[in-house]
Design an enzyme around this catalytic site. Structure first.
Site, PDB file in Angstrom:
ATOM      1  N   ASN A   1      -7.260  24.051 -10.760  1.00  0.00           N
ATOM      2  CA  ASN A   1      -6.016  24.824 -10.800  1.00  0.00           C
ATOM      3  C   ASN A   1      -5.003  24.212  -9.842  1.00  0.00           C
ATOM      4  OD1 ASN A   1      -4.748  27.371 -11.940  1.00  0.00           O
ATOM      5  ND2 ASN A   1      -4.281  27.567  -9.752  1.00  0.00           N
TER       6      ASN A   1
ATOM      7  N   TRP B   1      -1.631  33.212  -1.425  1.00  0.00           N
ATOM      8  CA  TRP B   1      -1.697  33.336  -2.886  1.00  0.00           C
ATOM      9  C   TRP B   1      -1.850  34.794  -3.246  1.00  0.00           C
ATOM     10  CZ3 TRP B   1      -5.737  29.236  -1.920  1.00  0.00           C
ATOM     11  CH2 TRP B   1      -6.826  29.770  -1.230  1.00  0.00           C
TER      12      TRP B   1
ATOM     13  N   ASP C   1      11.643  36.259   1.232  1.00  0.00           N
ATOM     14  CA  ASP C   1      11.102  35.892  -0.077  1.00  0.00           C
ATOM     15  C   ASP C   1      12.166  35.822  -1.173  1.00  0.00           C
ATOM     16  OD1 ASP C   1       8.947  35.305  -1.868  1.00  0.00           O
ATOM     17  OD2 ASP C   1       7.656  36.461  -0.529  1.00  0.00           O
TER      18      ASP C   1
ATOM     19  N   TYR D   1       1.953  27.951  -3.966  1.00  0.00           N
ATOM     20  CA  TYR D   1       1.843  29.083  -3.054  1.00  0.00           C
ATOM     21  C   TYR D   1       2.333  28.619  -1.688  1.00  0.00           C
ATOM     22  CZ  TYR D   1      -1.921  29.625  -6.546  1.00  0.00           C
ATOM     23  OH  TYR D   1      -2.654  29.642  -7.691  1.00  0.00           O
ATOM     24  N   ARG D   2       3.041  29.488  -0.997  1.00  0.00           N
ATOM     25  CA  ARG D   2       3.549  29.071   0.310  1.00  0.00           C
ATOM     26  C   ARG D   2       2.396  29.006   1.322  1.00  0.00           C
ATOM     27  NH1 ARG D   2       5.717  34.799   0.869  1.00  0.00           N
ATOM     28  NH2 ARG D   2       4.430  35.754   2.501  1.00  0.00           N
TER      29      ARG D   2
ATOM     30  N   GLU E   1      -3.182  23.269 -15.305  1.00  0.00           N
ATOM     31  CA  GLU E   1      -1.802  22.816 -15.096  1.00  0.00           C
ATOM     32  C   GLU E   1      -1.681  21.310 -15.301  1.00  0.00           C
ATOM     33  OE1 GLU E   1      -3.357  24.985 -13.169  1.00  0.00           O
ATOM     34  OE2 GLU E   1      -2.067  26.761 -13.246  1.00  0.00           O
TER      35      GLU E   1
HETATM   36  C1  LIG Z   1       9.363  28.331  -5.024  1.00  0.00           C
HETATM   37  C2  LIG Z   1       8.193  29.163  -5.453  1.00  0.00           C
HETATM   38  C3  LIG Z   1       7.367  29.743  -4.489  1.00  0.00           C
HETATM   39  C4  LIG Z   1       6.250  30.503  -4.858  1.00  0.00           C
HETATM   40  N1  LIG Z   1       5.462  31.029  -3.884  1.00  0.00           N
HETATM   41  C5  LIG Z   1       4.349  31.717  -4.226  1.00  0.00           C
HETATM   42  C6  LIG Z   1       3.465  32.204  -3.214  1.00  0.00           C
HETATM   43  O1  LIG Z   1       3.690  32.038  -2.024  1.00  0.00           O
HETATM   44  N2  LIG Z   1       2.345  32.861  -3.606  1.00  0.00           N
HETATM   45  C7  LIG Z   1       2.038  33.064  -4.926  1.00  0.00           C
HETATM   46  O2  LIG Z   1       0.994  33.646  -5.219  1.00  0.00           O
HETATM   47  N3  LIG Z   1       2.883  32.629  -5.921  1.00  0.00           N
HETATM   48  C8  LIG Z   1       4.010  31.951  -5.588  1.00  0.00           C
HETATM   49  N4  LIG Z   1       4.846  31.479  -6.565  1.00  0.00           N
HETATM   50  C9  LIG Z   1       4.545  31.785  -7.982  1.00  0.00           C
HETATM   51  C10 LIG Z   1       3.408  30.964  -8.514  1.00  0.00           C
HETATM   52  O3  LIG Z   1       3.575  29.591  -8.220  1.00  0.00           O
HETATM   53  C11 LIG Z   1       3.318  31.109 -10.044  1.00  0.00           C
HETATM   54  O4  LIG Z   1       3.131  32.468 -10.340  1.00  0.00           O
HETATM   55  C12 LIG Z   1       2.210  30.286 -10.672  1.00  0.00           C
HETATM   56  O5  LIG Z   1       2.194  30.513 -12.060  1.00  0.00           O
HETATM   57  C13 LIG Z   1       0.859  30.617 -10.111  1.00  0.00           C
HETATM   58  O6  LIG Z   1      -0.095  29.742 -10.709  1.00  0.00           O
HETATM   59  P1  LIG Z   1      -1.552  30.250 -11.064  1.00  0.00           P
HETATM   60  O7  LIG Z   1      -1.411  31.188 -12.229  1.00  0.00           O
HETATM   61  O8  LIG Z   1      -2.300  29.012 -11.402  1.00  0.00           O
HETATM   62  O9  LIG Z   1      -2.074  30.953  -9.856  1.00  0.00           O
HETATM   63  C14 LIG Z   1       5.970  30.716  -6.220  1.00  0.00           C
HETATM   64  C15 LIG Z   1       6.813  30.160  -7.188  1.00  0.00           C
HETATM   65  C16 LIG Z   1       7.907  29.397  -6.820  1.00  0.00           C
HETATM   66  C17 LIG Z   1       8.788  28.804  -7.888  1.00  0.00           C
HETATM   67 MN   LIG Z   2      -3.368  28.443 -13.152  1.00  0.00          MN
END
Ligand SMILES: Cc1cc2nc3c(=O)[nH]c(=O)nc-3n(C[C@H](O)[C@H](O)[C@H](O)COP(=O)(O)O)c2cc1C
Ligand SMILES: [Mn+2]
Length: 521
Positions: free
Chosen positions: A209, A227, A322, A213-214, A273
């Protein structure tokens, strides 16, 4: 095909005047963020009308490259995705609709009978149509290898975005008693890695995956992983935690310009991804093995941070300004320990800031809105189009256009969306008829206000909501509301005769257009 490295991408932007270099010394604490924010908001608000999805639109300011950042010899790139034009370049497409058309092609070839079968087929379809990642032995991301004490996060120009970031004494901790208890060593800095791809593996089937996530910096080799519980990184972590094992994790910065977008794409857990990125790119992403953990990362990354997440250790992460326009409160998140940092010679550190829109992430969100329309239509065939308006910061609101054919169809669509992937977290849904322009907020609101009887035409449900929703009574759990703003028909409760919307007839319009000059205007 999109760009292979961040440097290529920046060069391409520079060649058309879309990159601004800042040579003077700047602070990574707040100063870069304030400059980037002004850049993002440098256009008049009306120019950011959702109507303007022109693929060549450069609204959103320029990408910025800070060449001289206090405390680090690594330059900082920001706002690289912050316009329709730049997002299209990053994704290697002329426009987002063309990309959506390719996704449409992908799901068309076989039409199995049930929806469930269709969804099950998606990973296979993607595998057939795409280019899997390519394993290579070496990559520019490992030109410099920093291990032991040298693997030090403070070498990187990690930025602080907003004044109260990481400030537990600011009253932005969800549990103030806990905030008082944490010792100084456990207190995070206000600095966050914001544009990293987080690479993890499912310990059971080995699937990969990548999520964005920050990451909050704590010590030189310690950070916290933010996350959300609904995201795949958190799901993987729960699996490692259950086994009582340390979870290997890599943070990749830069790399193919497709990757930051792919990391944000709301793919189902079964779709990797990296496969999706290969599909969008028309070529497999090259991966190298990490040095200290069992993980592969894009060979062309600028910087890679390797390490593991401790299943036992939690840190009080946040607060953080945020993308909702509010600080998200501090809360407990897992601790990440750095084992190694690798980088190319003369790397560039990419980052972003989020906050009240318009911001850079708005354009990444719009890319998702367009690219995922065919998939959303597959799940909910009633949908003609949709829009995630800027004021709704992605998960607070969606405008949905349907072709209405039978009573209560709008409600069926609401419930389908509240069960569909990350769209399920949408707090307010406005369902409109086919004639309404969902990309024009005024047009949607006009029909919402006019066509709804609040008692009859609203639907309130309880369910999981976005972790960042601060209004919900519980974290990640609350209520959602749908407005049926379509014309009501027989069978939808008490409905009186529905009036027609006023519109001039075509003949008169043409006549007046033709004679316009004669009127002396
Ligand atoms: C700039 C930016 C920052 C993000 N920060 C976070 C974060 O800190 N934590 C989080 O869970 N998702 C964050 N997201 C959203 C996730 O990247 C997004 O929901 C992604 O689809 C998660 O992937 P996953 O489904 O594989 O977990 C962020 C998105 C962007 C565009
Ligand atoms: Mn995913």
């Amino acid at each position: 095909m999109a760009n292979d490295t961040l440097r290529d991408f920046l060069q391409q932007l520079e060649s058309v005047g879309e990159l601004h270099r800042v040579a003077t010394r700047v602070s990574p604490v707040l100063e870069i963020a304030e400059i980037a924010d002004r850049m993002s908001k440098s256009v008049a608000p009306h120019a950011h009308n959702e109507l303007d999805q022109n693929p060549s639109s450069k609204l959103g300011g320029k990408a910025l490259l800070f060449e001289n950042v206090e405390g680090s010899d690594i330059p900082v790139a920001i706002n690289t995705f912050g316009s329709y034009w730049r997002v299209n370049q990053a994704l290697g497409t002329e426009n987002l609709d063309a990309l959506a058309a390719r996704v449409q092609q992908l799901i068309k070839p076989e039409i199995p009978t049930t929806l469930l079968e269709k969804m099950k087929k998606l990973p296979d379809l993607l595998k057939m149509a795409t280019y899997p990642p390519k394993m290579v032995k070496t990559g520019i991301c490992q030109q410099v290898i920093l291990e032991g004490d040298k693997a030090d996060l403070t070498r990187l120009p990690i930025i602080q975005c907003w004044p109260l970031d990481g400030n537990l004494k600011s009253g932005q901790a969800f549990d103030s008693a806990a905030a008082m208890r944490v010792s100084d060593q456990q207190t995070g800095t206000g600095k966050y890695i914001t544009l990293g791809g987080i690479y993890t593996r499912n310990p059971v089937d080995g699937s990969r995956n990548v999520g964005m996530y920050r990451v909050q910096q704590f010590g030189p080799r310690k950070a916290a992983m933010h996350w959300h519980m609904h995201h795949d990184g958190a799901r993987h972590f729960r699996m490692w935690q259950k086994r009582g094992e340390k979870m290997p994790l890599a943070i990749a910065l830069g790399g193919p310009s497709i990757m930051p977008y792919a990391a944000t794409a709301p793919l189902p857990p079964s779709v990797e991804e990296l496969l999706f990125a290969g599909f969008l790119n028309g070529g497999g992403i090259e991966l190298v093995p990490c040095r200290t953990i069992d993980m592969q990362v894009p060979a062309n990354s600028e910087i890679v941070i390797e390490g593991y997440v401790d299943p036992q250790e939690k840190l009080l992460e946040g607060p953080f300004g945020d993308h909702t326009g509010f600080y998200s409160l501090a809360d407990w998140y897992p601790a990440f320990h750095v084992t190694c940092i690798t980088m190319r010679k003369d790397p560039i550190y990419p980052t972003t800031i989020v906050g009240r829109p318009p911001m850079e992430d708005y354009f990444l969100g719009k890319a998702t809105e367009r690219v995922f329309l065919p998939l959303l239509k597959m799940l909910v065939p009633d949908i003609v189009d949709y829009s995630l308006p800027m004021s709704g910061v992605f998960h607070n609101c969606a405008f949905i256009k349907i072709r209405k054919e039978y009573p209560y169809q709008a409600r069926r669509v609401m419930h389908a969306i509240w069960g569909a992937g990350q769209m399920a977290f949408t707090k307010f849904l406005v369902i409109v008829d086919e004639k309404v322009n969902v990309h024009h907020q005024e047009d949607v609101l006009f029909h919402l206000f006019a066509n709804c009887d609040p008692e009859r035409d609203t639907e309130i449900v309880r369910g999981p909501v976005d972790i960042l929703d601060h209004a919900s009574p519980d974290l990640g759990a609350g209520s959602k509301m749908g407005f049926d703003a379509t014309e009501k028909i027989e069978g939808e409760g008490r409905v009186r005769r529905w009036p027609m919307e006023i519109e001039m007839d075509q003949g008169t319009k043409e006549l007046v257009t033709k004679r316009w000059k004669e009127y002396g205007f």
